[in-house]
Motif scaffolding. Structure first.
Motif, short mmCIF file in Angstrom:
data_model
loop_
_atom_site.label_atom_id
_atom_site.label_comp_id
_atom_site.label_asym_id
_atom_site.label_seq_id
_atom_site.Cartn_x
_atom_site.Cartn_y
_atom_site.Cartn_z
N TRP A 149 37.46 34.99 -10.54
CA TRP A 149 37.25 33.57 -10.81
C TRP A 149 35.76 33.33 -11.09
O TRP A 149 34.90 33.94 -10.46
N TYR A 150 35.50 32.43 -12.04
CA TYR A 150 34.15 32.12 -12.48
C TYR A 150 33.96 30.60 -12.49
O TYR A 150 34.87 29.86 -12.84
N TYR A 151 32.75 30.16 -12.15
CA TYR A 151 32.45 28.74 -12.17
C TYR A 151 32.40 28.22 -13.61
O TYR A 151 31.97 28.92 -14.53
N VAL A 152 32.82 26.97 -13.78
CA VAL A 152 32.73 26.29 -15.07
C VAL A 152 32.55 24.79 -14.82
O VAL A 152 33.11 24.24 -13.87
N SER A 153 31.74 24.18 -15.65
CA SER A 153 31.55 22.72 -15.63
C SER A 153 31.74 22.25 -17.06
O SER A 153 31.32 22.93 -18.00
N PHE A 154 32.40 21.10 -17.24
CA PHE A 154 32.54 20.60 -18.61
C PHE A 154 32.82 19.11 -18.64
O PHE A 154 33.21 18.50 -17.65
N GLU A 155 32.57 18.55 -19.83
CA GLU A 155 32.91 17.17 -20.16
C GLU A 155 33.71 17.23 -21.44
O GLU A 155 33.39 17.99 -22.35
N PRO A 177 32.39 33.94 -5.41
CA PRO A 177 32.57 34.95 -4.36
C PRO A 177 34.00 34.93 -3.83
O PRO A 177 34.58 33.88 -3.59
N ARG A 178 34.56 36.11 -3.65
CA ARG A 178 35.97 36.23 -3.24
C ARG A 178 36.24 35.52 -1.91
O ARG A 178 37.35 35.00 -1.72
N ASP A 179 35.29 35.44 -1.02
CA ASP A 179 35.54 34.79 0.27
C ASP A 179 35.73 33.28 0.12
O ASP A 179 36.15 32.61 1.07
N LEU A 180 35.47 32.71 -1.05
CA LEU A 180 35.71 31.29 -1.29
C LEU A 180 37.08 31.03 -1.93
O LEU A 180 37.52 29.88 -2.00
N TRP A 181 37.74 32.06 -2.41
CA TRP A 181 38.98 31.87 -3.16
C TRP A 181 40.06 31.16 -2.35
O TRP A 181 40.65 30.20 -2.81
#
Length: 194
Positions: A149-155, A177-181
């Protein structure tokens, strides 16, 4: 969400998944600043339409790059995507905006990253997604590619007919980080046992 596994060479060859909807970056896109999460809050359950106070600013995310080409409308016009195209008008306007913008986001990610085929997107994984006056703002979501999983921000601003996107800005970030999944319901793979 299920996505076709092969990556066609052109956008007109792309087939959207049956059940849900998925998604050009200017030169130098690899130089984008990474998205890093702020202090993490509990994940919201639903997208809530919001109306800014009279005379107040619309919500927006800083440091986004404008897409130079838009793809959701073209993907939906592909005859192979008839079922998705025919299902969208059955949704509420806000649900339709979320689906249309998710299609655009996944296609923009696919065309701009070499981390593999993005097959899932959670627009509100870390911060609540907002829809104001037809514009979707996803301050900090996540997309999945190659079981990461990767962070993304968009409008995303759809056209008034909700059949294509008028404007799309985004920023791709580092791997989550996997510990946040688990705490944000980010799974490695659909129907996975881990």
């Amino acid at each position: 969400m299920e996505i076709v596994s092969s990556v066609p060479k052109t956008v007109t060859d792309r087939v959207l998944p049956e059940a849900a909807a998925p998604p050009a970056i200017p030169a130098g896109a690899g130089d984008l600043a990474p998205v890093r999460p702020p202090a993490l809050a509990p994940r919201p359950a639903v997208v809530k339409p919001q109306t800014p106070p009279p005379g107040g600013p619309e919500p927006e995310v800083q440091g986004l790059t404008s897409a130079t080409a838009l793809y959701a409308g073209e993907l939906l016009r592909n005859p192979a995507n008839t079922q998705v195209r025919d299902t969208l008008p059955l949704l509420t306007p806000d649900e339709r905006i979320v689906q249309l913008c998710s299609i655009e986001a996944l296609e923009q990610i696919r065309l701009s990253r070499d981390k593999g085929f993005p097959d899932s997107l959670d627009t509100s994984a870390f911060e609540e997604t907002q829809i104001t006056d037809g514009k979707l703002v996803a301050p900090l979501g996540a997309y999945r590619a190659n079981r990461g999983w990767y962070y993304v921000s968009f409008e995303c601003t759809p056209e008034s007919d909700l059949e294509s996107v008028r404007e799309f800005k985004f920023r791709l970030g580092d791997q989550v980080p996997r510990d946040l999944w688990e705490g944000h319901e980010l799974i490695p793979e659909d129907f996975d046992d881990d």
